[in-house]
Design an enzyme around this catalytic site. Sequence first.
Site, mmCIF file in Angstrom:
data_model
loop_
_atom_site.group_PDB
_atom_site.id
_atom_site.type_symbol
_atom_site.label_atom_id
_atom_site.label_comp_id
_atom_site.label_asym_id
_atom_site.label_seq_id
_atom_site.Cartn_x
_atom_site.Cartn_y
_atom_site.Cartn_z
ATOM 1 C CE1 TYR A 116 -3.826 2.233 0.792
ATOM 2 C CE2 TYR A 116 -2.692 2.873 2.798
ATOM 3 C CZ TYR A 116 -3.714 3.054 1.896
ATOM 4 O OH TYR A 116 -4.632 4.040 2.117
ATOM 5 C CG ASP A 188 -2.296 -4.191 4.934
ATOM 6 O OD1 ASP A 188 -3.462 -4.631 5.045
ATOM 7 O OD2 ASP A 188 -2.034 -3.001 4.660
ATOM 8 C CE LYS A 213 -9.290 1.265 2.913
ATOM 9 N NZ LYS A 213 -7.918 0.832 2.733
HETATM 10 C C1 LIG Z 1 -6.715 1.612 3.109
HETATM 11 C C2 LIG Z 1 -5.594 0.707 3.392
HETATM 12 C C3 LIG Z 1 -4.741 0.938 4.473
HETATM 13 C C4 LIG Z 1 -4.828 2.180 5.323
HETATM 14 O O1 LIG Z 1 -6.042 2.316 5.989
HETATM 15 P P1 LIG Z 1 -6.607 3.765 6.374
HETATM 16 O O2 LIG Z 1 -7.647 3.441 7.376
HETATM 17 O O3 LIG Z 1 -7.129 4.350 5.097
HETATM 18 O O4 LIG Z 1 -5.483 4.556 6.957
HETATM 19 C C5 LIG Z 1 -3.741 0.033 4.713
HETATM 20 N N1 LIG Z 1 -3.575 -1.062 3.943
HETATM 21 C C6 LIG Z 1 -4.377 -1.316 2.893
HETATM 22 C C7 LIG Z 1 -4.139 -2.539 2.084
HETATM 23 C C8 LIG Z 1 -5.403 -0.444 2.577
HETATM 24 O O5 LIG Z 1 -6.174 -0.685 1.523
#
Ligand SMILES: *Cc1c(COP(=O)(O)O)cnc(C)c1O
Length: 396
Positions: A116, A188, A213
């Site tokens: 990311y 992640d 998300k």
């Molecule tokens: C959106 C996202 C993040 C960061 O999350 P936020 O809440 O927007 O800071 C980290 N890793 C991935 C894969 C993402 O899609």
Amino acid sequence: MSNEDGGGRGDATRLVHGGRRKEWTGAAVNPPVWRASTIQYDSVAEMRARQHDTHHQFYYGRRGTPTQWSLADALTEMEPGAAGTLLYSSGVAAVTTALLSVLKPGDELLMVDSAYEPTRAFCDGLLRRHGIATRYYDPLIGAGIEALATDRTAAIFMESPGSLTFEVQDVPAIVALARARGIVTLLDNTWATPLFFPAIEKGVDLTILACTKYIVGHSDVMLGSVTANSEHWQALRKTSYSLGQCASPDDAWLAARGLRTLDVRLSRHQSNALAVARWLDEQPDVARVLHPALEDCPGHAIWKRDFRGASGLFSFVLEGGDDAARTALIDGLELFGIGFSWGGYESLVIPADPHRSAIPWTAEGPLVRLQIGLEDSGDLIADLAAGLERFREARG
Ligand SMILES: *Cc1c(COP(=O)(O)O)cnc(C)c1O
């Protein structure tokens, strides 16, 4: 520790019941929003006694209230083998704090090249300034990562699949190698969530979610989490507390509301996204569909071996054309919002231009990323069909 009472129950059951302790919910189903900065003690002795262990104890607002503890416990219960979970004000705060909890100046970090973008920016900026070097590796490296590890390698960060290009990583192979060499592993896991990839059970030390998300699921809250195994839990707590990390009770409450329906939402995201991806795969103006459940996707065999499902985010490569032709496709879409983030109930689209350093990104044409929401897939397909028509005209 809160997954002891998992008792072998299924994911959907644990999603519904996790973290709902009677002393936190009272007679209601859900815990209320406890807003607090000051916590009041009955005596100085009680105040001093609480300082010894503040986990899930009233201490000071920054250490949370039952609203946050309940969500954190529910997330821990979704990860068999986990010791605990902490919440953060965003997914990025979760990523950066997890990294800081395992790295020190002089260390080297191996970071997946498909990471990311803000994760990358943190490595190239703040980590580098503090004497921590990052080396990027091919997401498909698997056990070959051994060749990159040195005596200074302290951690390996994975993101599987990458959220623009969807390469699926061989997490078990990387974890096995890291364990043998005393290297910490972080993942992640935002795309799969613990429902489709139980990361701690697979041997990962620290697993990270942008709860923003799929956990929140409604595009209206920023929140992150890190779940750790027992080896790394105390260091994670210490680092998080010293950085002053905390999450708002209102946001935790909304995220807990989202979490309860994660199983049904994800299964609809999955079937809708597969319908759209399979349709795109048959279109002559689409060169490739990068969806882990489709054979064209790098790492598809690993996805099949390790994952329990596919969520609703994937990309496709257009056949030829330039940015203007891609823009013609995107700008006219009626059901897809143009915007960052994903995991909400509504469909989204962005033009994606991957930034790489280990292996340059090359493709037959521009890349488009889709988040497939909970609409009727036939309507989404019709919208995309009109988009491909515009693309064809603009490409000439
Ligand atoms: C959106 C996202 C993040 C960061 O999350 P936020 O809440 O927007 O800071 C980290 N890793 C991935 C894969 C993402 O899609």
